[in-house]
Scaffold this motif. Sequence first.
Motif, mmCIF file in Angstrom:
data_model
loop_
_atom_site.group_PDB
_atom_site.id
_atom_site.type_symbol
_atom_site.label_atom_id
_atom_site.label_comp_id
_atom_site.label_asym_id
_atom_site.label_seq_id
_atom_site.Cartn_x
_atom_site.Cartn_y
_atom_site.Cartn_z
ATOM 1 N N UNK A 14 -49.813 -106.333 2.458
ATOM 2 C CA UNK A 14 -49.377 -105.421 1.643
ATOM 3 C C UNK A 14 -49.555 -105.779 0.037
ATOM 4 N N UNK A 15 -49.211 -104.751 -0.752
ATOM 5 C CA UNK A 15 -49.320 -104.725 -2.117
ATOM 6 C C UNK A 15 -47.754 -105.250 -2.720
ATOM 7 N N UNK A 16 -48.033 -106.101 -3.623
ATOM 8 C CA UNK A 16 -46.620 -106.598 -4.375
ATOM 9 C C UNK A 16 -46.421 -105.391 -5.373
ATOM 10 N N UNK A 17 -44.994 -104.866 -5.287
ATOM 11 C CA UNK A 17 -44.574 -103.851 -6.407
ATOM 12 C C UNK A 17 -44.319 -104.403 -7.552
ATOM 13 N N UNK A 18 -44.026 -105.871 -7.665
ATOM 14 C CA UNK A 18 -43.678 -106.291 -9.000
ATOM 15 C C UNK A 18 -45.223 -106.662 -9.787
ATOM 16 N N UNK A 19 -46.110 -107.255 -9.177
ATOM 17 C CA UNK A 19 -47.439 -107.597 -9.967
ATOM 18 C C UNK A 19 -48.699 -106.668 -9.561
ATOM 19 N N UNK A 20 -48.519 -105.815 -8.532
ATOM 20 C CA UNK A 20 -49.483 -104.842 -8.185
ATOM 21 C C UNK A 20 -50.569 -105.565 -7.630
ATOM 22 N N UNK A 25 -45.636 -105.432 10.797
ATOM 23 C CA UNK A 25 -45.974 -106.448 11.760
ATOM 24 C C UNK A 25 -47.411 -106.566 11.899
ATOM 25 N N UNK A 26 -48.000 -105.177 12.254
ATOM 26 C CA UNK A 26 -49.435 -105.037 12.333
ATOM 27 C C UNK A 26 -50.386 -105.591 11.425
ATOM 28 N N UNK A 27 -49.824 -105.180 10.291
ATOM 29 C CA UNK A 27 -50.440 -105.575 8.909
ATOM 30 C C UNK A 27 -50.413 -107.185 8.997
ATOM 31 N N UNK A 28 -49.268 -107.588 9.196
ATOM 32 C CA UNK A 28 -49.116 -109.104 9.061
ATOM 33 C C UNK A 28 -49.929 -109.875 9.862
ATOM 34 N N UNK A 79 -38.615 -113.133 14.486
ATOM 35 C CA UNK A 79 -37.092 -112.857 13.903
ATOM 36 C C UNK A 79 -37.257 -112.940 12.253
ATOM 37 N N UNK A 80 -38.128 -113.814 11.940
ATOM 38 C CA UNK A 80 -38.073 -114.001 10.212
ATOM 39 C C UNK A 80 -38.837 -112.592 9.800
ATOM 40 N N UNK A 81 -39.811 -112.109 10.398
ATOM 41 C CA UNK A 81 -40.453 -110.882 9.989
ATOM 42 C C UNK A 81 -39.446 -109.728 10.066
ATOM 43 N N UNK A 82 -38.399 -109.721 10.985
ATOM 44 C CA UNK A 82 -37.506 -108.794 11.335
ATOM 45 C C UNK A 82 -36.439 -108.838 10.224
ATOM 46 N N UNK A 83 -36.078 -110.141 9.822
ATOM 47 C CA UNK A 83 -35.158 -110.515 8.654
ATOM 48 C C UNK A 83 -35.830 -110.077 7.316
ATOM 49 N N UNK A 84 -36.897 -110.403 7.119
ATOM 50 C CA UNK A 84 -37.449 -109.910 5.767
ATOM 51 C C UNK A 84 -37.573 -108.462 5.587
#
Length: 161
Positions: free
Chosen positions: A70-76, A61-64, A10-15
Amino acid sequence: MALMVLMLISLMALTFIISHVAPGDPAALAAGPDATKEMVQQLREHYGLDRPLYEQFFRYVAGVLQGNFGHSLHTGKDVADDLARYFPASLELVLYSITIAILLGIPLGVLSAFSQNGWLDHAIRVISVSGVGLPMFWLGLILQQFFACRWTCSRWAANWT
């Protein structure tokens, strides 16, 4: 354990939903204000934002589950690197909070039990329910104002005496 798995899903779906409902195109934000439409489209393809939502969610979900956040779009940087960087500070805050809760909660609970239905029991109950019931951001602002004013005002008064 089953509830924990349900909560994590549920938390992954919410984020995931929040990241897709937020205003602005993530690819356009990552490309910058001077980006062309081709650059934005290239970033969409690179991050998989051009695929259907259900496919994006299952990739997420598979990646988590594989430890790839993943990569942050903010910090790269990789999100896992950012998490590892800030985890010690978060853990420190949690440990201090738990320590304070135990050191205050147990003695106050014992005092409340000894003076059952007395004024001390009622006062402790009001304080504990207020501590749980008040929004933390509001309580934090009030405490910041209280301590900042108290220390600033006392320093100011000490300079004038």
